[in-house]
Design a protein around this motif. Sequence first.
Motif, PDB file in Angstrom:
ATOM      1  N   TRP A 188       4.238  -0.875  23.148  1.00 45.91           N
ATOM      2  CA  TRP A 188       5.356   0.015  22.768  1.00 45.91           C
ATOM      3  C   TRP A 188       6.251  -0.679  21.742  1.00 45.91           C
ATOM      4  O   TRP A 188       6.666  -0.078  20.766  1.00 45.91           O
TER       5      TRP A 188
ATOM      6  N   VAL B 117       4.670  -0.860  18.251  1.00 42.99           N
ATOM      7  CA  VAL B 117       4.689   0.452  17.583  1.00 42.99           C
ATOM      8  C   VAL B 117       6.124   0.819  17.182  1.00 42.99           C
ATOM      9  O   VAL B 117       6.357   1.286  16.060  1.00 42.99           O
TER      10      VAL B 117
ATOM     11  N   LEU C 212       8.995   1.422  13.073  1.00 46.11           N
ATOM     12  CA  LEU C 212      10.065   2.334  12.640  1.00 46.11           C
ATOM     13  C   LEU C 212      10.987   1.681  11.613  1.00 46.11           C
ATOM     14  O   LEU C 212      11.688   2.376  10.884  1.00 46.11           O
TER      15      LEU C 212
ATOM     16  N   MET D 127       9.804   8.640  11.365  1.00 45.19           N
ATOM     17  CA  MET D 127       8.817   8.921  12.424  1.00 45.19           C
ATOM     18  C   MET D 127       9.368   8.523  13.788  1.00 45.19           C
ATOM     19  O   MET D 127       8.658   7.981  14.631  1.00 45.19           O
ATOM     20  N   SER D 128      10.648   8.820  14.013  1.00 43.40           N
ATOM     21  CA  SER D 128      11.270   8.413  15.273  1.00 43.40           C
ATOM     22  C   SER D 128      10.628   9.124  16.472  1.00 43.40           C
ATOM     23  O   SER D 128      10.747   8.659  17.608  1.00 43.40           O
ATOM     24  N   ASN D 129       9.939  10.247  16.207  1.00 40.60           N
ATOM     25  CA  ASN D 129       9.259  10.929  17.314  1.00 40.60           C
ATOM     26  C   ASN D 129       7.992  10.205  17.762  1.00 40.60           C
ATOM     27  O   ASN D 129       7.291  10.668  18.658  1.00 40.60           O
ATOM     28  N   VAL D 130       7.705   9.049  17.126  1.00 44.46           N
ATOM     29  CA  VAL D 130       6.527   8.282  17.542  1.00 44.46           C
ATOM     30  C   VAL D 130       6.693   7.799  19.003  1.00 44.46           C
ATOM     31  O   VAL D 130       5.705   7.556  19.705  1.00 44.46           O
TER      32      VAL D 130
ATOM     33  N   LEU E 251       5.076  10.125  21.152  1.00 44.65           N
ATOM     34  CA  LEU E 251       3.628   9.893  21.117  1.00 44.65           C
ATOM     35  C   LEU E 251       3.250   8.751  22.067  1.00 44.65           C
ATOM     36  O   LEU E 251       2.226   8.816  22.745  1.00 44.65           O
TER      37      LEU E 251
ATOM     38  N   SER F 253       5.738  13.676   7.782  1.00 41.39           N
ATOM     39  CA  SER F 253       5.281  12.585   8.659  1.00 41.39           C
ATOM     40  C   SER F 253       5.701  12.870  10.110  1.00 41.39           C
ATOM     41  O   SER F 253       4.965  12.580  11.049  1.00 41.39           O
ATOM     42  N   THR F 254       6.876  13.470  10.274  1.00 42.35           N
ATOM     43  CA  THR F 254       7.330  13.866  11.620  1.00 42.35           C
ATOM     44  C   THR F 254       6.363  14.911  12.179  1.00 42.35           C
ATOM     45  O   THR F 254       5.959  14.842  13.336  1.00 42.35           O
TER      46      THR F 254
ATOM     47  N   VAL G  98       3.161  13.398  13.440  1.00 41.20           N
ATOM     48  CA  VAL G  98       3.254  12.789  14.786  1.00 41.20           C
ATOM     49  C   VAL G  98       3.239  13.885  15.855  1.00 41.20           C
ATOM     50  O   VAL G  98       2.568  13.753  16.885  1.00 41.20           O
TER      51      VAL G  98
END
Lengths: 262, 265
Positions: A164, A167, A171, A177-180, A183, B19-20, B23
């Motif tokens: 975690w 990954v 950021l 891509m904070s929604n990673v 994921l 890119s969001t 994901v």
Amino acid sequence: MRRYLRVYAILGKLSLETLLAYRANFVNSIVASLSWGAFSFFSIFLLVSKTTNVYGWTPTEIILLTCGYSILIGVFHTLFSTNFERMADLINWGQLDAFLLRPLDSQFSLSLWWVNYASLVRIMLGAGLLWYIVQRSALPVPAFTLALFFILVCVGILLLYSIWFIVATLLIWFPRMSNVIELLFNISGMVRYPGEMYQNALGYIFFFFLPLTLIITTPVKILVRKSISWEMILLVAFAICFFVISRLFWKFALRYYTSASS
Amino acid sequence: MRYVRIFFIFFQDAFVNRSTSFVWFLLALFNPLIALLFWRGAFQSGGAALIGWSYQMIASYYLLLVVANTLLMPHIEMEIARRDIQMGMLSNYLTRPFPYLLLKLFSELPWRIIQTFFAVSVLLFITIGLRVNVHIAQDPFLLVFTLVIAAAAHLVAFMFKMVLGLSALWVTDFGGLSEFADVVIIIFAGFVVPLALFPQWLRPIAEASPFAYMIYYPLVSLLGQISIAGMIRVLAGEIIWFSVLFVLYRVMWTSGIKKFTGIGQ
């Protein structure tokens, strides 16, 4: 080390005080935690109700795997996941500076700031069901096996944390891509299935997922089959390697942090 | 015409944040593929007993589920609850000459389109590149009817998410409710297993719930598992659920807006 333990005790106390101040939020978090706990059992029940054998695992063994997962993920969510969600927001909004200026290790303060006590219910749910299944199926579990199981669960948590963190460190370069983190919640869910499932189906791609597949499969294998396999050594090796990599990668990534938001 | 322009403005915003979207698409892709791997093992070891479902049908179900999820399931509830209500941004919408409901509908559509683009690309790669046979209905009439059912399914899901988001006007912490709703949707919309494989005691409840109309029914229609009469029944069910949710939305909006202070929570 002693200083960090003292700081962590204060942080734990602060989290508890916040919890007592906002009791409705706490009840809400418990509802959420229980919902996901029940979901992981219910979804596995739906899947195994129509099968007798999956990659050499019986339905009872797969349910035991889910119990182990519930304990592991409960500890992980209690200690870390809220902090990772916060870390994504801090990087996205360019607010990491305050953490970097503190006289504390930044990885420590980012990973362990909040304790999410609501997730303790998932540990209780998993442990309760594990105990019930072991009793019901008259599975002999010696104290040594049980101790080894819990030690390996701790090693699994260290490995999951390191993955975690690696990954989340990305950021720094890709703050949008904070929604990673969402994921990562999903990817963590894949550890509750037998590791052989990925081994058989993914071919070479499997090697990317190998560390994840060992996280809970290995401790549960120890519990049900009582074999000390090569997987155990591999799990420990992966946990140490990934933790070292996560620290080095974080220190490297900080050189590229711009303090600007996305 | 102005809604077309609104759509394109929101499309630009969604495209900048592709890119969001990527994901989010990975999130939609991940669980069906894992479920598919599980069934593969169950079928290979001869341990699966699924009446009326071959492995090819199961594989088609989970692969098309990725597309159905990205296309039909909106994710507006967090924005409504956190940004609009809890941070007080709803005030901006109240002064605009457009209904809040339609603005939200058009702001969400571009995200669905971009994520569906990723999903269809992966599906094409799997079917053409890896030569996996995805089973879908052959009759063109059934396919057209499926499109109508899918459009109605999106509206049912959209109305449900609007109602869910507006509930933040009454609760200070929306997280628990939202996550509980997520769990219920994942189970009853057919994300874990097709509803036809549910235990007998649970199946009628799942099939009558609004969640089945959001994902499961459009999907089995596309697979050709429902007759024309069954499809008409599904459409009727969608209209009923949409009407119920719309009335609920109107009631919540009318009473909730009186509680809204405009300064956040």
